[in-house]
Design an enzyme around this catalytic site. Sequence first.
Site, mmCIF file in Angstrom:
data_model
loop_
_atom_site.group_PDB
_atom_site.id
_atom_site.type_symbol
_atom_site.label_atom_id
_atom_site.label_comp_id
_atom_site.label_asym_id
_atom_site.label_seq_id
_atom_site.Cartn_x
_atom_site.Cartn_y
_atom_site.Cartn_z
ATOM 1 N N THR A 44 0.882 -1.215 0.003
ATOM 2 C CA THR A 44 0.132 -0.036 -0.047
ATOM 3 C C THR A 44 0.863 1.219 0.091
ATOM 4 O OG1 THR A 44 0.004 0.216 2.573
ATOM 5 C CG2 THR A 44 -1.639 -1.278 1.516
ATOM 6 N N ILE A 108 2.557 -1.204 5.020
ATOM 7 C CA ILE A 108 1.801 0.104 5.303
ATOM 8 C C ILE A 108 3.062 1.023 5.981
ATOM 9 C CG2 ILE A 108 1.663 -0.555 7.987
ATOM 10 C CD1 ILE A 108 -0.890 1.215 8.140
ATOM 11 N N ILE A 139 6.622 -2.325 7.599
ATOM 12 C CA ILE A 139 6.669 -1.089 7.973
ATOM 13 C C ILE A 139 7.377 -0.449 6.799
ATOM 14 C CG2 ILE A 139 6.733 1.052 9.223
ATOM 15 C CD1 ILE A 139 4.618 -1.136 10.347
ATOM 16 N N LYS A 140 6.652 0.426 5.895
ATOM 17 C CA LYS A 140 7.536 1.077 4.980
ATOM 18 C C LYS A 140 8.105 2.228 5.117
ATOM 19 C CE LYS A 140 5.692 0.895 0.544
ATOM 20 N NZ LYS A 140 4.643 1.109 -0.733
ATOM 21 N N ILE A 141 9.499 2.406 4.872
ATOM 22 C CA ILE A 141 10.262 3.382 5.369
ATOM 23 C C ILE A 141 10.986 3.755 4.051
ATOM 24 C CG2 ILE A 141 12.316 4.453 6.551
ATOM 25 C CD1 ILE A 141 11.233 2.412 8.840
#
Length: 367
Positions: A44, A108, A139-141
């Site tokens: 996403t 996300i 977790i998208k960074i």
Amino acid sequence: MSDNLKSLSDAGVSIWLDDLSRERLETGNLADLIKNSHVVGVTTNPSIFAAALADGERYDEQVRELAAEGADVDRTVFMLTTRDVRQACDQLMESFEASGGVDGRVSIEVAPDLAHDEAATIASAQELRDEVDRPNVLIKIPATTEGAPAITTTIGNGISVNVTLIFGLERYRHVMEAYVSGLEKARDAGQDLSRIRSVASFFVSRVDTEIDKRLDEIGGHDDLKGKAGVANARLAYREFEKFFAGERWEALAAAGAHKQRPLWASTGVKNPDYRDTMYVDDLVVADTVNTMPEKTLDAVRDHSDIQGDQVTNHYDDAEQVMAALADAGIDYDDVIDTLEREGVEKFEKSWTELLETVQGQLDQAKG
């Protein structure tokens, strides 16, 4: 079952869907793609959530509840998106368990306006992980300069990460270094390395879009159009092979660590003159993820040509393409700098649109 999608999966490519909405979750669409289209993950981003919330009435009830609680727009977005991701994690839990944690993942992203704030990114990653509260969340960074230490710290805290917005080879090397440094921190802190996973999202089509535009400005190099994105990604995979080898990595692997897989992102073809499956067909190689919009997934199912490994035997070809582009006057470093800057700006714009959409829904719910 589609033979093309099965062939892609059998070649070692994990098929992830680059889209999520409450409608997909509640109508059984995502479950159907998991069952019948070899989809084993979901990614996403703010653009995806902005579209889902703007078009879907399925969020109205939760918005009304949050409005009644007095939630502000940031809290409302947080609760809406984490609920979707939690439900997607649940629908992919079987894939997660069957693959030993390799797949079944849902990503996300931390708020894009935190991209240049290391401390806030670390805090947001922890908060998102805790709220989703599922072992298969990523977790998208973003891979900004400030993102690298945030990646290291987050991995060191035992949180699995999808590093996004990677365009260039030097930045990619920094991302892999940040990941391994994080694993070393996790190991020294007594974390179970086998539970930590990561992918590195290397963007493909946007490279062609930017370089094709520059080739048009230069003129006379039509034969080089549409070749940079695949060549750049192939050379990235060579970096992956080099990096995850040697004593440093072997020590981590012996402690249970997993390689950070390359994820081919931005794989929907932007130029209608190009094959609509080129960023899938031409990047088939083991230990990778290809996250694709449903339109591309449908195209692969219908008429893709999966011929096994199309990467490791094409390094010389890829180098020749990049050398020819340099000879034509394309400044690779400037291209990458432009794409990195615009990538963050585009996500920030989508995030602003998401906030505006939800603020409108909150105002309406309040009466």
